[in-house]
Structure formats: structure tokens, C-alpha cells
Design a protein around this motif. Structure first.
Motif, PDB file in Angstrom:
ATOM      1  N   GLY B  16      35.297  90.729   0.834  1.00 27.90           N
ATOM      2  CA  GLY B  16      34.965  90.883  -0.572  1.00 27.90           C
ATOM      3  C   GLY B  16      35.692  89.952  -1.509  1.00 27.90           C
ATOM      4  N   GLU B  17      36.751  89.296  -1.032  1.00 26.29           N
ATOM      5  CA  GLU B  17      37.490  88.355  -1.885  1.00 26.29           C
ATOM      6  C   GLU B  17      36.681  87.087  -2.115  1.00 26.29           C
ATOM      7  OE1 GLU B  17      41.744  88.687   0.126  1.00 26.29           O
ATOM      8  OE2 GLU B  17      41.872  87.601  -1.779  1.00 26.29           O
ATOM      9  N   GLU B  62      23.692  80.143   3.433  1.00 28.49           N
ATOM     10  CA  GLU B  62      23.744  81.526   2.926  1.00 28.49           C
ATOM     11  C   GLU B  62      25.184  82.031   2.869  1.00 28.49           C
ATOM     12  OE1 GLU B  62      20.007  80.362   4.575  1.00 28.49           O
ATOM     13  OE2 GLU B  62      21.923  80.587   5.631  1.00 28.49           O
ATOM     14  N   GLY B  63      25.544  82.593   1.731  1.00 29.23           N
ATOM     15  CA  GLY B  63      26.877  83.159   1.551  1.00 29.23           C
ATOM     16  C   GLY B  63      27.890  82.160   1.020  1.00 29.23           C
ATOM     17  N   SER B  80      31.891  86.197  -1.846  1.00 32.89           N
ATOM     18  CA  SER B  80      32.390  87.502  -1.410  1.00 32.89           C
ATOM     19  C   SER B  80      32.561  87.427   0.106  1.00 32.89           C
ATOM     20  CB  SER B  80      31.394  88.603  -1.789  1.00 32.89           C
ATOM     21  OG  SER B  80      31.836  89.857  -1.324  1.00 32.89           O
ATOM     22  N   ALA B  81      33.769  87.097   0.519  1.00 30.43           N
ATOM     23  CA  ALA B  81      34.006  86.807   1.937  1.00 30.43           C
ATOM     24  C   ALA B  81      33.638  87.989   2.836  1.00 30.43           C
ATOM     25  CB  ALA B  81      35.467  86.428   2.142  1.00 30.43           C
ATOM     26  N   SER B  82      33.061  87.634   3.982  1.00 29.81           N
ATOM     27  CA  SER B  82      32.730  88.660   4.969  1.00 29.81           C
ATOM     28  C   SER B  82      33.337  88.250   6.311  1.00 29.81           C
ATOM     29  CB  SER B  82      31.217  88.824   5.100  1.00 29.81           C
ATOM     30  OG  SER B  82      30.644  87.623   5.540  1.00 29.81           O
ATOM     31  N   THR B  83      33.463  89.219   7.208  1.00 27.86           N
ATOM     32  CA  THR B  83      34.129  88.941   8.498  1.00 27.86           C
ATOM     33  C   THR B  83      33.383  87.882   9.298  1.00 27.86           C
ATOM     34  OG1 THR B  83      33.008  90.850   9.455  1.00 27.86           O
ATOM     35  CG2 THR B  83      35.249  91.203   8.653  1.00 27.86           C
ATOM     36  N   VAL B 110      38.914  86.264   7.956  1.00 27.38           N
ATOM     37  CA  VAL B 110      38.551  87.278   6.967  1.00 27.38           C
ATOM     38  C   VAL B 110      38.704  88.658   7.612  1.00 27.38           C
ATOM     39  CG1 VAL B 110      36.773  88.149   5.404  1.00 27.38           C
ATOM     40  CG2 VAL B 110      36.906  85.702   5.901  1.00 27.38           C
ATOM     41  N   LEU B 111      39.586  89.464   7.042  1.00 24.60           N
ATOM     42  CA  LEU B 111      39.872  90.785   7.625  1.00 24.60           C
ATOM     43  C   LEU B 111      39.057  91.888   6.958  1.00 24.60           C
ATOM     44  CD1 LEU B 111      43.737  90.398   7.814  1.00 24.60           C
ATOM     45  CD2 LEU B 111      42.120  90.164   9.687  1.00 24.60           C
TER      46      LEU B 111
END
Lengths: 113, 111
Positions: B16-17, B62-63, B80-83, B110-111
Motif C-alpha cells: 500500500g505504500e 500495470e501498477g 500502491s505497492a503490492s507483494t 514489498v511486505l
């Protein structure tokens, strides 16, 4: 499926032995680039080939592009531990695409002392 | 000598960061590229840029988003970082259609 296939995926050789890595495409290669990557680091440019039948050498590494410009090989003579790493080929498959490259999956080379 | 630098070698972020990865080249190159590298998948192009304020989607945009306000700097943004964005990120630059030169890479977790 990959547009650019590298073989083998991994290779373990004894120090002093010769080896060859191949990079094959079903399309014409307008520019073929060889890079080396040490684990966890960026890519280091080795050589670039453009003309059919072209061959370039740097120290003990020789790269060739076949006449049909669909396959390239990278040959290392008398391998040393310093040659260990991941070798990647990158290619320009579409003429005049502004330098955009497609990469093979890489070949991981280990050299046993 | 050709020089491409990336802001961090290692980065750990939470899901989410918002994450910024920066790339700077000192060769006056027009083209700049962002790739991610994953085991078994090789290098995949995320975005590239042919000039200041210009950007083009690569194979997996994407992302991600990018920014190129100055010729020497190309930023990759994870809104919005994802794992599944845990990866090695590599920046490259080139002069028109010539050889791409790569930075040292940023390993993002990414945790």
C-alpha cells in the motif's frame, strides 16, 4: 513463449574448458546485444552485432550473428572463474523501434576452479 | 565513461505504500527504460521514454507510472505497492537506437 530463446538455461563447466551459449529468434534480428550480469547487479554490455555473418571478439569471448540474422552464439574460450555470471541476449526485433529491446531469459554460467 | 545510477540498491516497503525509484544518467541520452527482472521470466519492459515528458508503455505497465521531467532523470512510481511487485528493478539509457547501458539495479521487497 519467448520471442528470444536462450540455451542452455544453465551451464557448469570446469575452469579452462570452452563453452557456447545460443540465442535464437523466429524473427530477423536487427541488432543483437550480449550482456553479462553478476548476481544481484546490473547488466554489463559485452558486444553488439548487426550484420549477418558478423563476428566480434573481446578477450576470450567471441560472439557471432548467423547469415540469416536469426541466431547468435557467444563462445568463451578457456573459461575462468571471472566468467561466471548470467549472460543475456537482447535483440531489436522490429526495425526502427527506437531502441526498444526484447531479452532472452538468460544463461547462468558457473565455472568450477 | 558511461554512468547510470539508481537511487537505492535495496528497498523494503509495506503493502500500500507509494514507492519512488529514481534513475539518473550522465550521458545526455534521449532514451530511458525501466525493466523488472524475475527468475524464469527474464527482463520485462515496464515503461520507456524517448524524450523529456514523453513516456510509452512497455509490456507490463500495470501498477506502475513514470515521470521524466528532466532529460537525465527517469522515475518509476509504484502508486500502491503490492507483494507481487517484489522484484529486481533495472534502469537503462541509450542514445537513440544504440546500445542500452544499465544501472546497478534496485532490489525491492514489498511486505
Amino acid at each position: 513463449s519467448q520471442e528470444l530463446e536462450q540455451s542452455p538455461q544453465s551451464l557448469i563447466v570446469q575452469e579452462g574448458k570452452n563453452l557456447t551459449i545460443n540465442c535464437t529468434s523466429s524473427k530477423t534480428l536487427y541488432g543483437l546485444y550480449w550482456y553479462k550480469q553478476k548476481y544481484g547487479e546490473g547488466l554489463i554490455f559485452l558486444m553488439m552485432l548487426q550484420k549477418g555473418g558478423e563476428e566480434k571478439s573481446h578477450e576470450k569471448i567471441t560472439a557471432k550473428l548467423d547469415e540469416k540474422k536469426q541466431q547468435s552464439s557467444l563462445h568463451i574460450t578457456a573459461s575462468q572463474p571471472s566468467h561466471a555470471g548470467i549472460y543475456l541476449c537482447g535483440a531489436d526485433l522490429n526495425y526502427n523501434q527506437g531502441g526498444k529491446l526484447i531479452f532472452g531469459q538468460g544463461t547462468e554460467l558457473s565455472v568450477k576452479p | 565513461d558511461v554512468k547510470v545510477t539508481q537511487s537505492s540498491r535495496y528497498l523494503v516497503k509495506r503493502t500500500g505504500e507509494k514507492v519512488f525509484l529514481e534513475c539518473v544518467q550522465d550521458m545526455d541520452h534521449e532514451n530511458m527504460f525501466w525493466y523488472r527482472q524475475d527468475p524464469g521470466l527474464g527482463l520485462r519492459l515496464i515503461y520507456f521514454s524517448y524524450d523529456v515528458k514523453m513516456k510509452e508503455k512497455g509490456d507490463i505497465p500495470e501498477g506502475y507510472s513514470v515521470s521524466r521531467e528532466k532529460k537525465e532523470r527517469f522515475s518509476l512510481i509504484l502508486e500502491s505497492a503490492s507483494t507481487n511487485q517484489t522484484s529486481m528493478y533495472l534502469c537503462a539509457s541509450s542514445f537513440r537506437v544504440e546500445t542500452q547501458y544499465f544501472g546497478p539495479g534496485t532490489r525491492l521487497l514489498v511486505l
